[in-house]
Design a protein around this motif. Structure first.
Motif, PDB file in Angstrom:
ATOM      1  N   GLN A 249       0.840  -1.066   0.092  1.00  0.00           N
ATOM      2  CA  GLN A 249       0.061  -0.137   0.017  1.00  0.00           C
ATOM      3  C   GLN A 249       0.725   1.187  -0.144  1.00  0.00           C
ATOM      4  O   GLN A 249       0.466   2.207  -0.819  1.00  0.00           O
ATOM      5  CB  GLN A 249      -0.840  -0.051   1.207  1.00  0.00           C
ATOM      6  CG  GLN A 249      -2.026  -1.086   1.182  1.00  0.00           C
ATOM      7  CD  GLN A 249      -2.955  -0.807  -0.016  1.00  0.00           C
ATOM      8  OE1 GLN A 249      -3.356   0.316  -0.377  1.00  0.00           O
ATOM      9  NE2 GLN A 249      -3.327  -1.836  -0.820  1.00  0.00           N
ATOM     10  N   THR A 250       2.063   1.337   0.698  1.00  0.00           N
ATOM     11  CA  THR A 250       2.853   2.302   0.828  1.00  0.00           C
ATOM     12  C   THR A 250       3.612   2.811  -0.596  1.00  0.00           C
ATOM     13  O   THR A 250       3.697   3.813  -1.037  1.00  0.00           O
ATOM     14  CB  THR A 250       3.897   2.071   1.992  1.00  0.00           C
ATOM     15  OG1 THR A 250       3.371   1.852   3.039  1.00  0.00           O
ATOM     16  CG2 THR A 250       4.625   3.540   1.739  1.00  0.00           C
ATOM     17  N   SER A 251       4.004   1.711  -1.192  1.00  0.00           N
ATOM     18  CA  SER A 251       4.500   1.523  -2.644  1.00  0.00           C
ATOM     19  C   SER A 251       3.585   2.286  -3.825  1.00  0.00           C
ATOM     20  O   SER A 251       4.012   2.749  -4.699  1.00  0.00           O
ATOM     21  CB  SER A 251       5.022   0.339  -2.996  1.00  0.00           C
ATOM     22  OG  SER A 251       4.116  -0.555  -3.205  1.00  0.00           O
ATOM     23  N   TRP A 252       2.306   1.721  -3.395  1.00  0.00           N
ATOM     24  CA  TRP A 252       1.165   2.206  -4.353  1.00  0.00           C
ATOM     25  C   TRP A 252       0.808   3.450  -4.330  1.00  0.00           C
ATOM     26  O   TRP A 252       0.273   4.198  -5.201  1.00  0.00           O
ATOM     27  CB  TRP A 252      -0.115   1.095  -4.519  1.00  0.00           C
ATOM     28  CG  TRP A 252       0.584  -0.171  -4.869  1.00  0.00           C
ATOM     29  CD1 TRP A 252       1.536  -0.521  -5.493  1.00  0.00           C
ATOM     30  CD2 TRP A 252      -0.224  -1.394  -4.617  1.00  0.00           C
ATOM     31  NE1 TRP A 252       1.562  -1.809  -5.663  1.00  0.00           N
ATOM     32  CE2 TRP A 252       0.443  -2.279  -5.321  1.00  0.00           C
ATOM     33  CE3 TRP A 252      -1.615  -1.664  -3.894  1.00  0.00           C
ATOM     34  CZ2 TRP A 252       0.014  -3.800  -5.253  1.00  0.00           C
ATOM     35  CZ3 TRP A 252      -2.082  -3.013  -3.774  1.00  0.00           C
ATOM     36  CH2 TRP A 252      -1.157  -3.925  -4.493  1.00  0.00           C
ATOM     37  N   SER A 253       0.647   4.231  -3.075  1.00  0.00           N
ATOM     38  CA  SER A 253      -0.175   5.330  -2.687  1.00  0.00           C
ATOM     39  C   SER A 253       0.291   6.421  -3.417  1.00  0.00           C
ATOM     40  O   SER A 253      -0.778   7.452  -3.742  1.00  0.00           O
ATOM     41  CB  SER A 253       0.347   5.513  -1.287  1.00  0.00           C
ATOM     42  OG  SER A 253       1.545   5.747  -0.819  1.00  0.00           O
ATOM     43  N   PRO A 254       1.491   6.831  -3.996  1.00  0.00           N
ATOM     44  CA  PRO A 254       2.002   7.928  -4.736  1.00  0.00           C
ATOM     45  C   PRO A 254       1.188   7.974  -6.228  1.00  0.00           C
ATOM     46  O   PRO A 254       1.016   8.870  -6.788  1.00  0.00           O
ATOM     47  CB  PRO A 254       3.458   7.738  -4.945  1.00  0.00           C
ATOM     48  CG  PRO A 254       3.780   6.931  -3.796  1.00  0.00           C
ATOM     49  CD  PRO A 254       2.787   5.943  -3.697  1.00  0.00           C
ATOM     50  N   GLU A 255       0.627   6.729  -6.577  1.00  0.00           N
ATOM     51  CA  GLU A 255       0.079   6.521  -7.777  1.00  0.00           C
ATOM     52  C   GLU A 255      -1.234   6.852  -7.724  1.00  0.00           C
ATOM     53  O   GLU A 255      -2.056   6.672  -8.914  1.00  0.00           O
ATOM     54  CB  GLU A 255       0.405   5.079  -8.479  1.00  0.00           C
ATOM     55  CG  GLU A 255       1.916   4.851  -8.422  1.00  0.00           C
ATOM     56  CD  GLU A 255       2.761   5.638  -9.245  1.00  0.00           C
ATOM     57  OE1 GLU A 255       2.194   6.424 -10.005  1.00  0.00           O
ATOM     58  OE2 GLU A 255       4.068   5.888  -8.614  1.00  0.00           O
ATOM     59  N   TYR A 256      -2.060   7.269  -6.579  1.00  0.00           N
ATOM     60  CA  TYR A 256      -3.459   7.528  -6.742  1.00  0.00           C
ATOM     61  C   TYR A 256      -3.542   8.855  -6.693  1.00  0.00           C
ATOM     62  O   TYR A 256      -2.893   9.658  -6.170  1.00  0.00           O
ATOM     63  CB  TYR A 256      -3.996   6.986  -5.327  1.00  0.00           C
ATOM     64  CG  TYR A 256      -4.065   5.232  -5.324  1.00  0.00           C
ATOM     65  CD1 TYR A 256      -4.644   4.788  -6.415  1.00  0.00           C
ATOM     66  CD2 TYR A 256      -3.491   4.793  -4.129  1.00  0.00           C
ATOM     67  CE1 TYR A 256      -4.616   3.254  -6.312  1.00  0.00           C
ATOM     68  CE2 TYR A 256      -3.753   3.470  -3.997  1.00  0.00           C
ATOM     69  CZ  TYR A 256      -3.880   2.622  -5.086  1.00  0.00           C
ATOM     70  OH  TYR A 256      -4.158   1.132  -4.942  1.00  0.00           O
ATOM     71  N   PRO A 257      -4.516   9.314  -7.412  1.00  0.00           N
ATOM     72  CA  PRO A 257      -5.231  10.926  -7.442  1.00  0.00           C
ATOM     73  C   PRO A 257      -5.476  11.254  -6.151  1.00  0.00           C
ATOM     74  O   PRO A 257      -6.014  10.361  -5.147  1.00  0.00           O
ATOM     75  CB  PRO A 257      -6.161  10.920  -8.338  1.00  0.00           C
ATOM     76  CG  PRO A 257      -6.696   9.579  -8.376  1.00  0.00           C
ATOM     77  CD  PRO A 257      -5.492   8.655  -8.045  1.00  0.00           C
TER      78      PRO A 257
END
Length: 521
Positions: A249-257
């Protein structure tokens, strides 16, 4: 924008000779795509960090255990993992076995893209799309990587080929239930199948005739219910457990608007897509975006239904990203590359179709657009073709730790110990150590952040020394490193720090990986 040229609408009815040449180009592109993928596969590069992590899960777990959350912060659909497990059991635990399914998927995707292009594109656009798909870096590279991205892409294309012919048809009950079953199978083999399945089917319903739409929905309601129930079970049994992984989740979070009104994120994500995972670089990045826009406009004027169906998986994935359910990032959205490529190819074909040398004087402006189209298409095609040609003779490598360990095995003394740095090297070391006959007592997975450029404080160095204390009874130690930018760090960081531990005796270096033998103090 000018109206479509007269010859554009009839591109698919080209003269037999021209049509034959275009078909030959298409099959040459497919053949080259197969050859270059086989070349990468036969080269048999070492598994890098993420590949080694997923391989350790596949090798060390049973089929039932592969349904549980994976170790090492990995996530993959169970169908993919089961095929990988079966392949390893049949052909042995090696890179060829682990990469066989992604390779087959990568080859099948070439033919699937051809079939989808025959339905959606003008004849001239088909070879352009196939050349790009065969040669662009990331669709090519992931066809031989031990990850699910190649099969995600192929399953998406196969779903399109399944659903599109059924658009306006009332199906018999047997076919309705078969459609429902195939949808569930696709979901269990690919996390991203739901975006293609739902997107294409919804686009087909929207574009069907109003008088027939209700009958189609009623006819396929059992299939939709099967999809819904199957996805709900899959979500709660598999996906929801991965979503609880804080590291993922931490690695994915920057890729969300940030919100549904975050237009800047949308524009940025759209622009970055053409660089990675599509693989355009430098000026060709902007040219690809321009041609994509031309392709959208062309398809909109020529056949809006085809445009909506081609972009429906993209829109479905973006919706999931705005809901913070699926990250819109690099390799995780590789499965969307065929739809972008098809639209780009249609834009290039439209510009090329404006060329008419026989009537240059009467249609001078049109010919200028056609010449511009030749230049644009050349900039799109030539760089990836050249790069793919280089890969044919010099296949791409990543972190070549396997030959490093092979060298150590040949030159070591009986009591030598292997010590791997943290991160991806630990996964590679753990995977390859067993294959080279090392017991767990003969290697140590150690420190993290040893390669940071920042100066190491006395306290941090004491922490390192405590980790190295595991080796205090082992006078000779091989220190292994692999990862990005190691060439610059070797002389600047690694050697000075290791020199504090002892005296250097030997060194072995390969692309992206190296090892030192030190006599410890």
């Amino acid at each position: 924008m000018d109206t479509l040229p007269d010859n554009y609408q009839d591109t698919n009815k080209a003269q037999p000779k021209i049509s034959k040449i275009i078909n030959q180009l298409a099959f040459l592109a497919i053949a080259f795509g197969i050859i270059i993928r086989l070349s990468q596969y036969i080269n048999n590069r070492s598994l890098w960090g993420d590949e080694a992590y997923i391989a350790l899960n596949i090798v060390n777990r049973s089929y039932l255990e592969l349904l549980q959350p994976l170790d090492y912060d990995q996530a993959a659909p169970p169908g993919f993992l089961w095929v990988e497990k079966l392949t390893v059991q049949i052909f042995g635990n090696n890179e060829y076995s682990l990469r066989l399914f992604p390779l087959i998927a990568g080859i099948v995707s070439l033919f699937a893209l051809y079939k989808l292009g025959k339905w959606s594109l003008s004849a001239l656009a088909i070879p352009i799309a196939l050349i790009l798909f065969a040669c662009l870096k990331y669709p090519l590279y992931y066809a031989t990587e031990v990850k699910q991205y190649s099969s995600d892409l192929t399953i998406g294309l196969l779903l399109c080929l399944l659903l599109i012919p059924l658009r306006d048809r009332i199906l018999k009950k047997r076919k309705v239930f078969l459609l429902g079953f195939l949808g569930i199978v696709a979901m269990w083999f690919s996390h991203t199948a739901v975006f293609v399945l739902g997107g294409v089917e919804l686009a087909s319903l929207i574009t069907s005739s109003a008088s027939k739409r209700k009958a189609i929905v009623i006819n396929r309601l059992p299939a939709y219910l099967i999809w819904l129930i199957g996805f709900a079970l899959y979500y709660f049994l598999i996906i929801s457990k991965s979503l609880k992984n804080e590291s993922l989740q931490t690695s994915w979070s920057p890729e969300y608007p940030q919100s549904i009104f975050d237009i800047l994120w949308l524009l940025d994500s759209f622009g970055r897509f053409f660089h990675k995972p599509l693989g355009f670089g430098g000026i060709t990045d902007g040219i690809a975006i321009f041609t994509f826009v031309i392709g959208c406009i062309t398809l909109y004027k020529n056949n809006r239904t085809k445009l909506l169906i081609l972009i429906s998986p993209i829109l479905a994935t973006l919706t999931a990203a705005y809901l913070h359910k699926y990250p819109f990032r690099t390799r995780l959205i590789l499965f969307l590359t065929p739809y972008f490529i098809l639209i780009i190819a249609e834009g290039a074909a439209f510009l090329l179709s404006r060329l008419n040398l026989a009537k240059f004087n009467q249609q001078q402006r049109r010919n200028y657009v056609g010449i511009f189209g030749i230049i644009i298409t050349s900039f799109l095609i030539l760089p990836p073709v050249f790069q793919a040609g280089v890969f044919l003779f010099q296949p791409e490598t990543k972190y070549e730790l396997r030959p490093v360990i092979a060298y150590i095995k040949e030159h070591q003394q009986p009591n030598d110990v292997l010590f791997g740095d943290g991160g991806g090297t630990s996964a590679q070391l753990e995977y390859y150590a067993e294959k080279f006959g090392y017991s767990k007592s003969q290697y140590v997975v150690g420190y993290n952040d040893f390669l940071k450029k920042e100066a190491i404080s006395d306290q941090v160095w004491l922490d390192y020394q405590r980790q190295f204390s595991q080796l205090q009874n082992q006078p000779r130690v091989w220190f292994l490193f692999s990862g990005i930018g190691l060439k610059d760090k070797r002389k600047e960081i690694v050697e000075p720090r290791l020199d504090r531990l002892g005296q250097k005796i030997d060194y072995i270096g390969k692309p992206g990986a190296f090892a030192y033998l030190y006599q410890l103090k």
